[in-house]
Motif scaffolding. Structure first.
Motif, PDB file in Angstrom:
ATOM      1  N   ALA A 164      10.891  15.656   4.321  1.00  0.00           N
ATOM      2  CA  ALA A 164      10.808  14.592   3.313  1.00  0.00           C
ATOM      3  C   ALA A 164      12.028  13.677   3.361  1.00  0.00           C
ATOM      4  O   ALA A 164      11.897  12.449   3.307  1.00  0.00           O
ATOM      5  CB  ALA A 164      10.642  15.190   1.923  1.00  0.00           C
ATOM      6  N   ASP A 165      13.221  14.267   3.481  1.00  0.00           N
ATOM      7  CA  ASP A 165      14.436  13.451   3.517  1.00  0.00           C
ATOM      8  C   ASP A 165      14.448  12.524   4.725  1.00  0.00           C
ATOM      9  O   ASP A 165      14.776  11.341   4.618  1.00  0.00           O
ATOM     10  CB  ASP A 165      15.688  14.332   3.530  1.00  0.00           C
ATOM     11  CG  ASP A 165      15.918  15.036   2.204  1.00  0.00           C
ATOM     12  OD1 ASP A 165      15.390  14.557   1.171  1.00  0.00           O
ATOM     13  OD2 ASP A 165      16.633  16.059   2.199  1.00  0.00           O
ATOM     14  N   LYS A 166      14.095  13.057   5.885  1.00  0.00           N
ATOM     15  CA  LYS A 166      14.072  12.237   7.100  1.00  0.00           C
ATOM     16  C   LYS A 166      12.966  11.174   7.027  1.00  0.00           C
ATOM     17  O   LYS A 166      13.140  10.063   7.524  1.00  0.00           O
ATOM     18  CB  LYS A 166      13.893  13.115   8.341  1.00  0.00           C
ATOM     19  CG  LYS A 166      15.118  13.925   8.689  1.00  0.00           C
ATOM     20  CD  LYS A 166      16.229  13.026   9.158  1.00  0.00           C
ATOM     21  CE  LYS A 166      17.431  13.824   9.600  1.00  0.00           C
ATOM     22  NZ  LYS A 166      18.577  12.981   9.909  1.00  0.00           N
ATOM     23  N   ALA A 167      11.851  11.501   6.415  1.00  0.00           N
ATOM     24  CA  ALA A 167      10.779  10.509   6.253  1.00  0.00           C
ATOM     25  C   ALA A 167      11.258   9.334   5.407  1.00  0.00           C
ATOM     26  O   ALA A 167      10.925   8.181   5.674  1.00  0.00           O
ATOM     27  CB  ALA A 167       9.547  11.157   5.641  1.00  0.00           C
ATOM     28  N   ARG A 168      12.070   9.632   4.389  1.00  0.00           N
ATOM     29  CA  ARG A 168      12.637   8.556   3.560  1.00  0.00           C
ATOM     30  C   ARG A 168      13.630   7.735   4.369  1.00  0.00           C
ATOM     31  O   ARG A 168      13.651   6.505   4.297  1.00  0.00           O
ATOM     32  CB  ARG A 168      13.292   9.139   2.317  1.00  0.00           C
ATOM     33  CG  ARG A 168      12.289   9.660   1.303  1.00  0.00           C
ATOM     34  CD  ARG A 168      12.966  10.208   0.041  1.00  0.00           C
ATOM     35  NE  ARG A 168      12.010  10.940  -0.749  1.00  0.00           N
ATOM     36  CZ  ARG A 168      11.857  12.263  -0.717  1.00  0.00           C
ATOM     37  NH1 ARG A 168      12.649  13.014   0.016  1.00  0.00           N
ATOM     38  NH2 ARG A 168      10.940  12.842  -1.458  1.00  0.00           N
ATOM     39  N   GLU A 182       6.210   1.877   0.570  1.00  0.00           N
ATOM     40  CA  GLU A 182       5.174   0.875   0.443  1.00  0.00           C
ATOM     41  C   GLU A 182       5.056   0.112   1.758  1.00  0.00           C
ATOM     42  O   GLU A 182       6.058  -0.270   2.344  1.00  0.00           O
ATOM     43  CB  GLU A 182       5.499  -0.095  -0.686  1.00  0.00           C
ATOM     44  CG  GLU A 182       5.562   0.582  -2.037  1.00  0.00           C
ATOM     45  CD  GLU A 182       5.886  -0.395  -3.169  1.00  0.00           C
ATOM     46  OE1 GLU A 182       6.656  -1.355  -2.934  1.00  0.00           O
ATOM     47  OE2 GLU A 182       5.353  -0.193  -4.262  1.00  0.00           O
ATOM     48  N   PHE A 183       3.804  -0.118   2.161  1.00  0.00           N
ATOM     49  CA  PHE A 183       3.523  -0.789   3.418  1.00  0.00           C
ATOM     50  C   PHE A 183       2.804  -2.107   3.158  1.00  0.00           C
ATOM     51  O   PHE A 183       1.946  -2.193   2.290  1.00  0.00           O
ATOM     52  CB  PHE A 183       2.623   0.073   4.313  1.00  0.00           C
ATOM     53  CG  PHE A 183       3.171   1.436   4.620  1.00  0.00           C
ATOM     54  CD1 PHE A 183       4.244   1.591   5.483  1.00  0.00           C
ATOM     55  CD2 PHE A 183       2.607   2.564   4.052  1.00  0.00           C
ATOM     56  CE1 PHE A 183       4.745   2.851   5.783  1.00  0.00           C
ATOM     57  CE2 PHE A 183       3.089   3.829   4.347  1.00  0.00           C
ATOM     58  CZ  PHE A 183       4.167   3.975   5.211  1.00  0.00           C
ATOM     59  N   SER A 184       3.125  -3.092   3.947  1.00  0.00           N
ATOM     60  CA  SER A 184       2.402  -4.351   3.913  1.00  0.00           C
ATOM     61  C   SER A 184       0.985  -4.114   4.447  1.00  0.00           C
ATOM     62  O   SER A 184       0.802  -3.376   5.417  1.00  0.00           O
ATOM     63  CB  SER A 184       3.123  -5.384   4.788  1.00  0.00           C
ATOM     64  OG  SER A 184       2.288  -6.476   5.042  1.00  0.00           O
ATOM     65  N   GLU A 185       0.002  -4.746   3.844  1.00  0.00           N
ATOM     66  CA  GLU A 185      -1.380  -4.589   4.283  1.00  0.00           C
ATOM     67  C   GLU A 185      -1.575  -5.008   5.732  1.00  0.00           C
ATOM     68  O   GLU A 185      -2.425  -4.458   6.431  1.00  0.00           O
ATOM     69  CB  GLU A 185      -2.321  -5.393   3.384  1.00  0.00           C
ATOM     70  CG  GLU A 185      -2.469  -4.803   2.013  1.00  0.00           C
ATOM     71  CD  GLU A 185      -3.458  -5.560   1.145  1.00  0.00           C
ATOM     72  OE1 GLU A 185      -4.391  -6.183   1.696  1.00  0.00           O
ATOM     73  OE2 GLU A 185      -3.304  -5.508  -0.078  1.00  0.00           O
ATOM     74  N   HIS A 236      12.154   5.250   6.480  1.00  0.00           N
ATOM     75  CA  HIS A 236      11.453   4.237   5.671  1.00  0.00           C
ATOM     76  C   HIS A 236       9.951   4.424   5.692  1.00  0.00           C
ATOM     77  O   HIS A 236       9.185   3.458   5.680  1.00  0.00           O
ATOM     78  CB  HIS A 236      11.850   2.818   6.091  1.00  0.00           C
ATOM     79  CG  HIS A 236      13.310   2.568   6.044  1.00  0.00           C
ATOM     80  ND1 HIS A 236      14.015   2.467   4.871  1.00  0.00           N
ATOM     81  CD2 HIS A 236      14.225   2.452   7.048  1.00  0.00           C
ATOM     82  CE1 HIS A 236      15.295   2.279   5.133  1.00  0.00           C
ATOM     83  NE2 HIS A 236      15.452   2.282   6.451  1.00  0.00           N
ATOM     84  N   LEU A 237       9.537   5.689   5.728  1.00  0.00           N
ATOM     85  CA  LEU A 237       8.119   6.010   5.663  1.00  0.00           C
ATOM     86  C   LEU A 237       7.683   6.419   4.279  1.00  0.00           C
ATOM     87  O   LEU A 237       6.527   6.267   3.915  1.00  0.00           O
ATOM     88  CB  LEU A 237       7.795   7.167   6.613  1.00  0.00           C
ATOM     89  CG  LEU A 237       7.682   6.852   8.087  1.00  0.00           C
ATOM     90  CD1 LEU A 237       7.502   8.126   8.883  1.00  0.00           C
ATOM     91  CD2 LEU A 237       6.546   5.900   8.345  1.00  0.00           C
ATOM     92  N   ILE A 287       0.833  -1.194   0.000  1.00  0.00           N
ATOM     93  CA  ILE A 287       0.000   0.000   0.000  1.00  0.00           C
ATOM     94  C   ILE A 287       0.873   1.252   0.000  1.00  0.00           C
ATOM     95  O   ILE A 287       1.889   1.304   0.697  1.00  0.00           O
ATOM     96  CB  ILE A 287      -0.898   0.030   1.255  1.00  0.00           C
ATOM     97  CG1 ILE A 287      -1.822  -1.190   1.276  1.00  0.00           C
ATOM     98  CG2 ILE A 287      -1.717   1.312   1.317  1.00  0.00           C
ATOM     99  CD1 ILE A 287      -2.603  -1.333   2.565  1.00  0.00           C
ATOM    100  N   THR A 288       0.455   2.243  -0.780  1.00  0.00           N
ATOM    101  CA  THR A 288       1.066   3.566  -0.730  1.00  0.00           C
ATOM    102  C   THR A 288      -0.041   4.569  -0.400  1.00  0.00           C
ATOM    103  O   THR A 288      -1.218   4.331  -0.702  1.00  0.00           O
ATOM    104  CB  THR A 288       1.754   3.964  -2.048  1.00  0.00           C
ATOM    105  OG1 THR A 288       0.776   3.979  -3.089  1.00  0.00           O
ATOM    106  CG2 THR A 288       2.889   3.011  -2.398  1.00  0.00           C
ATOM    107  N   ILE A 289       0.360   5.676   0.210  1.00  0.00           N
ATOM    108  CA  ILE A 289      -0.580   6.728   0.576  1.00  0.00           C
ATOM    109  C   ILE A 289       0.017   8.059   0.119  1.00  0.00           C
ATOM    110  O   ILE A 289       1.149   8.380   0.484  1.00  0.00           O
ATOM    111  CB  ILE A 289      -0.814   6.758   2.103  1.00  0.00           C
ATOM    112  CG1 ILE A 289      -1.437   5.445   2.571  1.00  0.00           C
ATOM    113  CG2 ILE A 289      -1.672   7.959   2.502  1.00  0.00           C
ATOM    114  CD1 ILE A 289      -1.489   5.279   4.077  1.00  0.00           C
TER     115      ILE A 289
END
Length: 170
Positions: free
Chosen positions: A159-163, A13-16, A166-167, A2-4
């Motif tokens: 944004a950089d820290k979110a990456r 991408e997150f596992s459901e 691993h968000l 999943i992506t948001i």
């Protein structure tokens, strides 16, 4: 997977089984005047306690920020409370929506992290995140004390820290 897409950033991408898109909860959408965070991610940590990340995303911080911080507090508190009451089956419809991994959690040992992501502000260099995070922690002091959340578990990310966290996708 999943992506948001939110506030100019693609999260995932997150596992459901590890993502509860609480903002899209069918039950919560029926409630009036209930502000809610974007999503909640469960992370299994083999070397330490598992983590529950409650994420709110905003595109900016306004100059008059008191109302901004109040809204963030409401969203995080409401999300945390509704998640736990759902897990306890006080709200069976929320429990039914929870991914299978959430239903099997050992809720007592989870590390709870409250994250505010402000992705679309490339003008905020990493060194300016610390004072904003300090302000965020001050604003959430009551919530933090009641829920037993350590100060270091409350963070503002660009944004950089979110990456790096691993968000978000590159």
């Amino acid at each position: 997977m999943i992506t948001i897409s939110e506030s100019g950033l693609t999260f995932g991408e997150f596992s459901e089984d590890c993502l509860y898109h609480i903002e899209k909860s069918a039950y919560i959408l029926t409630l009036e005047h209930v502000k809610i965070a974007e999503f909640i991610e469960y992370r299994k940590k083999p070397q330490s306690n598992n983590q529950l990340l409650i994420i709110e995303a905003k595109s900016s911080i306004p100059k008059e920020s008191e109302q901004f911080w109040d809204e963030i507090k409401d969203k995080l508190l409401n999300s945390l409370t509704l998640l736990f009451t759902g897990a306890l089956k006080r709200h069976p419809l929320i429990f039914d929506e929870l991914p299978q991994n959430f239903k099997a959690l050992d809720w007592e040992t989870l590390d709870i992290k409250l994250l505010l992501v402000i992705p679309t502000i490339p003008t905020i260099p990493t060194e300016y995140l610390a004072p904003i995070t300090d302000q965020f922690r001050k604003e959430l002091v009551t919530l933090r004390q009641i829920w037993g959340i350590p100060p270091l578990s409350i963070v503002v990310l660009n944004a950089d820290k979110a990456r790096q966290y691993h968000l978000a996708m590159p």
